[in-house]
Design a protein around this motif. Structure first.
Motif, PDB file in Angstrom:
ATOM      1  N   GLU A  25       0.837  -1.198   0.000  1.00  0.00           N
ATOM      2  CA  GLU A  25       0.000   0.000   0.000  1.00  0.00           C
ATOM      3  C   GLU A  25       0.870   1.245   0.000  1.00  0.00           C
ATOM      4  O   GLU A  25       0.607   2.220  -0.710  1.00  0.00           O
ATOM      5  CB  GLU A  25      -0.913   0.016   1.244  1.00  0.00           C
ATOM      6  N   LYS A  78       2.024   7.055  -6.532  1.00  0.00           N
ATOM      7  CA  LYS A  78       1.014   8.031  -6.955  1.00  0.00           C
ATOM      8  C   LYS A  78       1.509   9.456  -6.721  1.00  0.00           C
ATOM      9  O   LYS A  78       1.380  10.337  -7.583  1.00  0.00           O
ATOM     10  CB  LYS A  78      -0.284   7.783  -6.178  1.00  0.00           C
ATOM     11  N   GLU A 115      -6.421  12.325  -0.333  1.00  0.00           N
ATOM     12  CA  GLU A 115      -7.258  11.584  -1.265  1.00  0.00           C
ATOM     13  C   GLU A 115      -7.026  10.080  -1.128  1.00  0.00           C
ATOM     14  O   GLU A 115      -7.966   9.284  -1.089  1.00  0.00           O
ATOM     15  CB  GLU A 115      -6.914  12.031  -2.687  1.00  0.00           C
ATOM     16  N   TYR A 116      -5.756   9.734  -1.052  1.00  0.00           N
ATOM     17  CA  TYR A 116      -5.417   8.322  -0.935  1.00  0.00           C
ATOM     18  C   TYR A 116      -6.026   7.708   0.323  1.00  0.00           C
ATOM     19  O   TYR A 116      -6.589   6.617   0.292  1.00  0.00           O
ATOM     20  CB  TYR A 116      -3.897   8.147  -0.912  1.00  0.00           C
ATOM     21  N   HIS A 117      -5.900   8.420   1.410  1.00  0.00           N
ATOM     22  CA  HIS A 117      -6.442   7.876   2.665  1.00  0.00           C
ATOM     23  C   HIS A 117      -7.957   7.915   2.685  1.00  0.00           C
ATOM     24  O   HIS A 117      -8.592   7.086   3.339  1.00  0.00           O
ATOM     25  CB  HIS A 117      -5.870   8.636   3.862  1.00  0.00           C
ATOM     26  N   GLU A 118      -8.545   8.834   1.981  1.00  0.00           N
ATOM     27  CA  GLU A 118     -10.004   8.844   1.910  1.00  0.00           C
ATOM     28  C   GLU A 118     -10.479   7.584   1.186  1.00  0.00           C
ATOM     29  O   GLU A 118     -11.485   6.981   1.567  1.00  0.00           O
ATOM     30  CB  GLU A 118     -10.490  10.096   1.174  1.00  0.00           C
ATOM     31  N   LYS A 119      -9.744   7.186   0.178  1.00  0.00           N
ATOM     32  CA  LYS A 119     -10.121   5.989  -0.584  1.00  0.00           C
ATOM     33  C   LYS A 119      -9.668   4.707   0.107  1.00  0.00           C
ATOM     34  O   LYS A 119     -10.289   3.659  -0.026  1.00  0.00           O
ATOM     35  CB  LYS A 119      -9.492   6.050  -1.985  1.00  0.00           C
ATOM     36  N   ASN A 120      -8.566   4.775   0.801  1.00  0.00           N
ATOM     37  CA  ASN A 120      -8.007   3.565   1.418  1.00  0.00           C
ATOM     38  C   ASN A 120      -7.874   3.731   2.927  1.00  0.00           C
ATOM     39  O   ASN A 120      -6.819   3.490   3.495  1.00  0.00           O
ATOM     40  CB  ASN A 120      -6.619   3.277   0.827  1.00  0.00           C
ATOM     41  N   TYR A 121      -8.971   4.152   3.541  1.00  0.00           N
ATOM     42  CA  TYR A 121      -8.844   4.471   4.961  1.00  0.00           C
ATOM     43  C   TYR A 121      -8.492   3.250   5.792  1.00  0.00           C
ATOM     44  O   TYR A 121      -8.016   3.374   6.910  1.00  0.00           O
ATOM     45  CB  TYR A 121     -10.122   5.124   5.489  1.00  0.00           C
ATOM     46  N   ARG A 157     -15.982   9.220   9.293  1.00  0.00           N
ATOM     47  CA  ARG A 157     -15.832   9.686   7.904  1.00  0.00           C
ATOM     48  C   ARG A 157     -17.093  10.367   7.396  1.00  0.00           C
ATOM     49  O   ARG A 157     -17.541  10.113   6.277  1.00  0.00           O
ATOM     50  CB  ARG A 157     -15.472   8.497   7.003  1.00  0.00           C
ATOM     51  N   SER A 208     -15.961  15.097   3.978  1.00  0.00           N
ATOM     52  CA  SER A 208     -14.936  14.768   2.981  1.00  0.00           C
ATOM     53  C   SER A 208     -13.556  15.142   3.486  1.00  0.00           C
ATOM     54  O   SER A 208     -13.306  16.296   3.868  1.00  0.00           O
ATOM     55  CB  SER A 208     -15.223  15.514   1.681  1.00  0.00           C
TER      56      SER A 208
END
Lengths: 197, 197, 197, 197
Positions: free
Chosen positions: A65, A72, A96-102, A176, A179
């Motif tokens: 990860e 990225k 953004e990455y952590h929002e998608k891969n929290y 969450r 945003s």
DNA sequence: CATGAATGAGGGTTCATTCAT
DNA sequence: AATGAATGAACCCTCATTCAT
């Protein structure tokens, strides 16, 4: 790539994906190999064809990860000329990455398997070193140009990561509901207007 | 206080102390009641006179350490008139506390026993609420007086905690080779000069 | 009787009474000394002043209840002249006793502590022997007088006890919704009209 | 049936057999999983492949033995035309079964694991209901035909079971020194000549 | 006589890992 | 390569019993 090799990759990836979700939800110790393999739809023994042991799985998740994230950031950020713009973009990608891969963030804060404590700490050092070196030249250049206060580089980096993680952490414990990416501007502001002369 | 009551308090405290160290080193799941009690020098069964179960121990550690910290901050910080001085002192105490009780921080980031996940998240919310309310009035007043930028209060607080935790985290993974408290000025600087107009 | 001796007797009796109820409800293994003593209102250690160990308690309950029952039967039944009337009264008393002390019957059917298995079986033999000898002379006399079929005495006695216990058992598993004593006539009828010529 | 399935069935059966013997000897609480599996010659963990927990084992023993018994009675008794002959055969089979599986009877009278007390009592109700319904029609018919006294059906059934169990119980506490089946005639006699007009 | 804190052997259950198929 | 039955070390927790007060 042969068919077999493709299947191999896929199976490994599926294990990683499922395991990441489960571990982030229940913690490392409470997540069993049985549950992971059942959810993936493979036999328990098959797991050991792809990973040495449970511990290996844990580090593989983090490692892969992390590499994704770094890749990225590199791809999207590197070419931006202006330093502060680059920094802003870096913050955005990170959020953004952590929002998608929290799940990933949750795992990073997990209990670490005891025996390999050393290697876990090594991982964190690597993490910060990469972040550091990634930003380092930029920061140093700005210091030279007098655009940034003369603060120890490490302090700058850990404060930045601190702000980011603090906000991610808060976002998670608030379920969450908002945003995360939208925080990019305020974070950038607090951070830069503190270090910018 | 009776003799018995003193001994009672001591034994409980000893368990908490030993357990805190062990859990911070090995993680919750890998720390056994057997090991804790052996290290304290009591029988395994005695543990259950002081704690309902292993989970109870975990939350007791967090709860009591947290209360200690909050008490200390209240005692030493409350009376300071000037807001920025008060903030500075708060940062100092926070760092000082974690320098002395670095196990606590490690435990805070541990895997939480699954069943009680809800109550764990509740703890974190309480934690931030207390920190928040503790600083809130001060921050609000400063915003009114135009001494601080108009930034959402929550964002300010989580960024501050973020910077602090980022630095503590870094200090720990660097094996606590330097003094954590000495970072207080640079943290204060980065944080305030960002929010101060 | 001295005051102390009275207190002694009372405390012992209270333990027996409470223990009987608890054991009949939860079973021997699941009933703890802690719970018994707490319900009696004495210290845990005090228990061991009155009983050698938990096992001793178990047999004391059975022994003393059994002696009560036998005493009652003797007292109320012995003087009745006519054999069948005596038998009828015996059945009545037996049912009455179990209706009032249904815990006792439940305990009799309990798991017996392993180590003392031998002594438990001895108890049962004693039980039947007493019942037997109590009825024996009467039965034998009736056989001689040709009022009862020539059936082995033991078979007669165990069949009688069997009918009684079968009915008590059924009454208990039906939550004691009807009066047990009222069954005395039908039991007497089934039993006697079977054995009477 | 596959090889694997056969082995599976066998292992399960072996556990049941060994456990039945041990529990009947030492009681439920004093019988350990460790001992059972060691005696069967399998690992402790293997037990849990076949039974959810210890409690499940207990009820499985009762349930499966009971079904065996009922099946046997049905097979051998059902076709007999004459009611009293059928009853006689039923008694014989019941005694025969307990002579061969005397552990089962002992277990039936065991302490029941506390939590599932309700389901235990339900089992007993089922037990009697099945016995009842199995005999019911026959008894009712005989009552109509005036071959049997007008006694409440339940009373008849529990008296019969009572006589049987009383005799089995006695046989066990006398260390099974005589043949249980041989009692069939006297039991039949006592019972029927009581109920027959 | 009375207590209850302290003990630790012992039991049920879980689960990572192995290995024969 | 893939499987999943089998294993047993390891862990949490209970509770009868002791003993210092």
């Amino acid at each position: 790539m042969t068919d077999w090799s493709v299947k191999m990759k896929n199976k490994r990836k599926m294990i990683l994906k499922v395991a990441e979700r489960l571990i982030s939800q229940k913690g490392y110790s409470k997540t069993t190999i049985e549950e992971i393999t059942k959810k993936v739809g493979i036999g328990k023994g098959t797991f050991y064809l792809y990973f040495k042991d449970k511990n290996d799985l844990f580090f593989s998740i983090i490692k892969e990860e992390f590499e994704n994230l770094m890749l990225k950031i590199k791809e999207e950020v590197e070419e931006i000329e202006d330093f502060f713009e680059r920094l802003k973009k870096g913050i955005e990608i990170y959020l953004e990455y952590h929002e998608k891969n929290y799940n990933f963030f949750k795992i990073l804060l997990q209990e670490k398997p005891f025996i390999k404590r050393k290697s876990f700490e090594k991982f964190w050092r690597d993490f910060f070193k990469k972040w550091g070196s990634f930003m380092k030249d930029g920061f140093e250049e700005q210091i030279k140009k007098n655009k940034i206060k003369k603060i120890d580089l490490e302090d700058i980096i850990y404060s930045l990561i601190g702000i980011l993680h603090g906000n991610i952490h808060n976002w998670i414990i608030n379920n969450r509901k908002y945003s995360l990416v939208e925080k990019k501007d305020v974070i950038f502001k607090i951070f830069t207007e503190g270090i910018r002369r």
